[in-house]
Design a protein around this motif. Structure first.
Motif, PDB file in Angstrom:
ATOM      1  N   ALA A   7      -6.658  16.529 -14.432  1.00 50.33           N
ATOM      2  CA  ALA A   7      -8.069  16.436 -14.797  1.00 50.33           C
ATOM      3  C   ALA A   7      -8.850  17.603 -14.200  1.00 50.33           C
ATOM      4  O   ALA A   7      -8.383  18.286 -13.291  1.00 50.33           O
ATOM      5  CB  ALA A   7      -8.647  15.115 -14.281  1.00 50.33           C
ATOM      6  N   PRO A   8     -10.067  17.860 -14.700  1.00 45.68           N
ATOM      7  CA  PRO A   8     -10.918  18.884 -14.080  1.00 45.68           C
ATOM      8  C   PRO A   8     -11.331  18.483 -12.659  1.00 45.68           C
ATOM      9  O   PRO A   8     -11.381  17.292 -12.315  1.00 45.68           O
ATOM     10  CB  PRO A   8     -12.130  18.939 -15.013  1.00 45.68           C
ATOM     11  N   LEU A   9     -11.627  19.474 -11.843  1.00 44.06           N
ATOM     12  CA  LEU A   9     -12.135  19.248 -10.499  1.00 44.06           C
ATOM     13  C   LEU A   9     -13.509  18.597 -10.568  1.00 44.06           C
ATOM     14  O   LEU A   9     -14.369  18.992 -11.348  1.00 44.06           O
ATOM     15  CB  LEU A   9     -12.241  20.589  -9.772  1.00 44.06           C
ATOM     16  N   THR A  10     -13.724  17.567  -9.753  1.00 47.51           N
ATOM     17  CA  THR A  10     -15.018  16.899  -9.666  1.00 47.51           C
ATOM     18  C   THR A  10     -15.567  17.009  -8.253  1.00 47.51           C
ATOM     19  O   THR A  10     -14.848  17.372  -7.315  1.00 47.51           O
ATOM     20  CB  THR A  10     -14.899  15.410 -10.035  1.00 47.51           C
ATOM     21  N   GLY A  11     -16.829  16.669  -8.102  1.00 48.65           N
ATOM     22  CA  GLY A  11     -17.429  16.679  -6.772  1.00 48.65           C
ATOM     23  C   GLY A  11     -16.708  15.768  -5.808  1.00 48.65           C
ATOM     24  O   GLY A  11     -16.606  16.061  -4.609  1.00 48.65           O
ATOM     25  N   HIS A  12     -16.186  14.667  -6.316  1.00 50.36           N
ATOM     26  CA  HIS A  12     -15.439  13.727  -5.465  1.00 50.36           C
ATOM     27  C   HIS A  12     -14.172  14.371  -4.912  1.00 50.36           C
ATOM     28  O   HIS A  12     -13.712  14.015  -3.820  1.00 50.36           O
ATOM     29  CB  HIS A  12     -15.084  12.481  -6.279  1.00 50.36           C
ATOM     30  N   ASP A  13     -13.600  15.338  -5.651  1.00 51.08           N
ATOM     31  CA  ASP A  13     -12.358  15.988  -5.229  1.00 51.08           C
ATOM     32  C   ASP A  13     -12.565  17.090  -4.199  1.00 51.08           C
ATOM     33  O   ASP A  13     -11.594  17.529  -3.580  1.00 51.08           O
ATOM     34  CB  ASP A  13     -11.667  16.623  -6.442  1.00 51.08           C
ATOM     35  N   VAL A  14     -13.795  17.561  -4.037  1.00 52.18           N
ATOM     36  CA  VAL A  14     -14.040  18.770  -3.242  1.00 52.18           C
ATOM     37  C   VAL A  14     -13.534  18.657  -1.804  1.00 52.18           C
ATOM     38  O   VAL A  14     -12.834  19.564  -1.318  1.00 52.18           O
ATOM     39  CB  VAL A  14     -15.531  19.152  -3.293  1.00 52.18           C
ATOM     40  N   PRO A  15     -13.828  17.586  -1.044  1.00 45.56           N
ATOM     41  CA  PRO A  15     -13.309  17.525   0.336  1.00 45.56           C
ATOM     42  C   PRO A  15     -11.789  17.562   0.390  1.00 45.56           C
ATOM     43  O   PRO A  15     -11.212  18.240   1.245  1.00 45.56           O
ATOM     44  CB  PRO A  15     -13.862  16.193   0.856  1.00 45.56           C
ATOM     45  N   ALA A  16     -11.129  16.852  -0.537  1.00 45.21           N
ATOM     46  CA  ALA A  16      -9.665  16.846  -0.546  1.00 45.21           C
ATOM     47  C   ALA A  16      -9.124  18.210  -0.936  1.00 45.21           C
ATOM     48  O   ALA A  16      -8.070  18.637  -0.434  1.00 45.21           O
ATOM     49  CB  ALA A  16      -9.154  15.768  -1.510  1.00 45.21           C
ATOM     50  N   GLY A  69     -10.468  28.617 -11.513  1.00 48.27           N
ATOM     51  CA  GLY A  69     -10.633  29.935 -12.103  1.00 48.27           C
ATOM     52  C   GLY A  69     -11.846  29.937 -13.007  1.00 48.27           C
ATOM     53  O   GLY A  69     -12.587  28.945 -13.090  1.00 48.27           O
ATOM     54  N   THR A  70     -12.064  31.032 -13.699  1.00 48.46           N
ATOM     55  CA  THR A  70     -13.241  31.168 -14.547  1.00 48.46           C
ATOM     56  C   THR A  70     -12.923  32.051 -15.740  1.00 48.46           C
ATOM     57  O   THR A  70     -12.105  32.972 -15.634  1.00 48.46           O
ATOM     58  CB  THR A  70     -14.420  31.767 -13.763  1.00 48.46           C
ATOM     59  N   VAL A  71     -13.571  31.766 -16.864  1.00 50.16           N
ATOM     60  CA  VAL A  71     -13.380  32.601 -18.055  1.00 50.16           C
ATOM     61  C   VAL A  71     -14.291  33.829 -18.039  1.00 50.16           C
ATOM     62  O   VAL A  71     -14.115  34.735 -18.844  1.00 50.16           O
ATOM     63  CB  VAL A  71     -13.607  31.790 -19.353  1.00 50.16           C
ATOM     64  N   LEU A 143       0.719  22.649 -13.221  1.00 55.31           N
ATOM     65  CA  LEU A 143      -0.696  22.901 -12.994  1.00 55.31           C
ATOM     66  C   LEU A 143      -1.155  24.187 -13.682  1.00 55.31           C
ATOM     67  O   LEU A 143      -2.182  24.214 -14.367  1.00 55.31           O
ATOM     68  CB  LEU A 143      -0.982  23.002 -11.495  1.00 55.31           C
ATOM     69  N   ILE A 144      -0.395  25.256 -13.486  1.00 54.86           N
ATOM     70  CA  ILE A 144      -0.829  26.543 -14.019  1.00 54.86           C
ATOM     71  C   ILE A 144      -0.717  26.561 -15.546  1.00 54.86           C
ATOM     72  O   ILE A 144      -1.544  27.163 -16.233  1.00 54.86           O
ATOM     73  CB  ILE A 144      -0.029  27.694 -13.364  1.00 54.86           C
ATOM     74  N   ASP A 145       0.280  25.864 -16.106  1.00 55.25           N
ATOM     75  CA  ASP A 145       0.382  25.773 -17.563  1.00 55.25           C
ATOM     76  C   ASP A 145      -0.832  25.058 -18.147  1.00 55.25           C
ATOM     77  O   ASP A 145      -1.360  25.441 -19.196  1.00 55.25           O
ATOM     78  CB  ASP A 145       1.652  25.024 -17.957  1.00 55.25           C
ATOM     79  N   THR A 146      -1.260  23.996 -17.477  1.00 55.53           N
ATOM     80  CA  THR A 146      -2.421  23.243 -17.956  1.00 55.53           C
ATOM     81  C   THR A 146      -3.678  24.098 -17.866  1.00 55.53           C
ATOM     82  O   THR A 146      -4.509  24.117 -18.784  1.00 55.53           O
ATOM     83  CB  THR A 146      -2.608  21.955 -17.138  1.00 55.53           C
ATOM     84  N   ARG A 150      -6.096  25.331 -21.072  1.00 61.76           N
ATOM     85  CA  ARG A 150      -7.538  25.084 -21.143  1.00 61.76           C
ATOM     86  C   ARG A 150      -8.329  26.379 -21.295  1.00 61.76           C
ATOM     87  O   ARG A 150      -9.388  26.392 -21.919  1.00 61.76           O
ATOM     88  CB  ARG A 150      -7.985  24.289 -19.918  1.00 61.76           C
ATOM     89  N   VAL A 151      -7.807  27.465 -20.722  1.00 60.45           N
ATOM     90  CA  VAL A 151      -8.440  28.766 -20.948  1.00 60.45           C
ATOM     91  C   VAL A 151      -8.389  29.112 -22.430  1.00 60.45           C
ATOM     92  O   VAL A 151      -9.386  29.528 -23.034  1.00 60.45           O
ATOM     93  CB  VAL A 151      -7.751  29.856 -20.102  1.00 60.45           C
TER      94      VAL A 151
END
Length: 214
Positions: A7-16, A69-71, A143-146, A150-151
């Motif tokens: 899944a995409p990164l969420t604010g809940h994931d940031v500390p982890a 990453g970023t487009v 992970l990198i394939d996913t 998405r890119v």
């Protein structure tokens, strides 16, 4: 290891994500700036329209991997600094007091975006971290394939990344096995040697790769 979602990164994931970065790369530049700085860094990728992020979790919900990453690298990091630059600087004060070299690393890290090769184009893969306990079995490749898929869903068909050319052999080998091509090397303004890898829509990322990397 059981991956229950990508899944995409969420604010809940940031500390982890910050904790995972510290465990995966304890000696890297960003890790030496500490968990508060890393939380601000990863938070900058949440809800940004140009960010492309992927996280994986185990069956127990624990974060096992994260890719960011970023487009549009030229605009993204400028926005990151405008939105979170002050908080990132404040977060870096404590480690800087412990280690004066941290200030120089922070400044070089911000300036580093101007050191990418002229030929680099497309989306930028900024970081991939995998829990050391979950490494192997093709998890990093998944992970990198996913991320790359998405890119492409965003209409961007080229991507690049930079890695340390001298003391990061395992990471460099992972990208080669995952289908990325070494397109050149260069030196940063500080004289550090870097490799630049690229991948395009015509490549089959991850095909035929070993299952014992990241």
């Amino acid at each position: 290891m059981t991956t229950v979602d990508l899944a995409p990164l969420t604010g809940h994931d940031v500390p982890a994500a910050a904790d995972l970065h510290l465990r995966a790369f304890p000696r890297f530049f960003l890790s030496r700036l500490g968990a508060p700085f890393l939380r601000e860094f990863y938070a900058g990728f949440v809800d940004d329209p140009d960010a492309v992020t992927v996280v994986s979790r185990g069956a127990d919900g624990r974060l096992l991997g994260v890719v960011v990453g970023t487009v549009t690298p030229d605009g993204f990091f400028g926005r990151l600094l405008r939105r979170r630059g002050h908080r990132m600087a404040v977060a870096a004060v404590r480690p800087a007091l412990r280690d004066p070299r941290a200030v120089g690393r922070l400044v070089r890290g911000i300036a580093y975006r101007g050191d990418v090769p002229v030929a680099a184009r497309g989306a930028l893969l900024s970081s991939i971290c995998v829990d050391p306990a979950a490494a192997g079995g093709g998890h990093g490749r998944q992970l990198i394939d996913t991320w790359w898929r998405r890119v492409r869903e965003r209409g961007v068909y080229d991507a690049y990344l930079s890695t340390d050319a001298d003391d990061n052999d395992r990471v460099n080998a992972f990208y080669r096995r995952a289908g990325w091509t070494l397109v050149g090397d260069y030196a940063t303004r500080e004289g550090r040697r870097m490799n630049c890898y690229a991948v395009s829509v015509g490549s089959t990322v991850g095909s035929g790769t070993r299952r014992n990397d990241l």
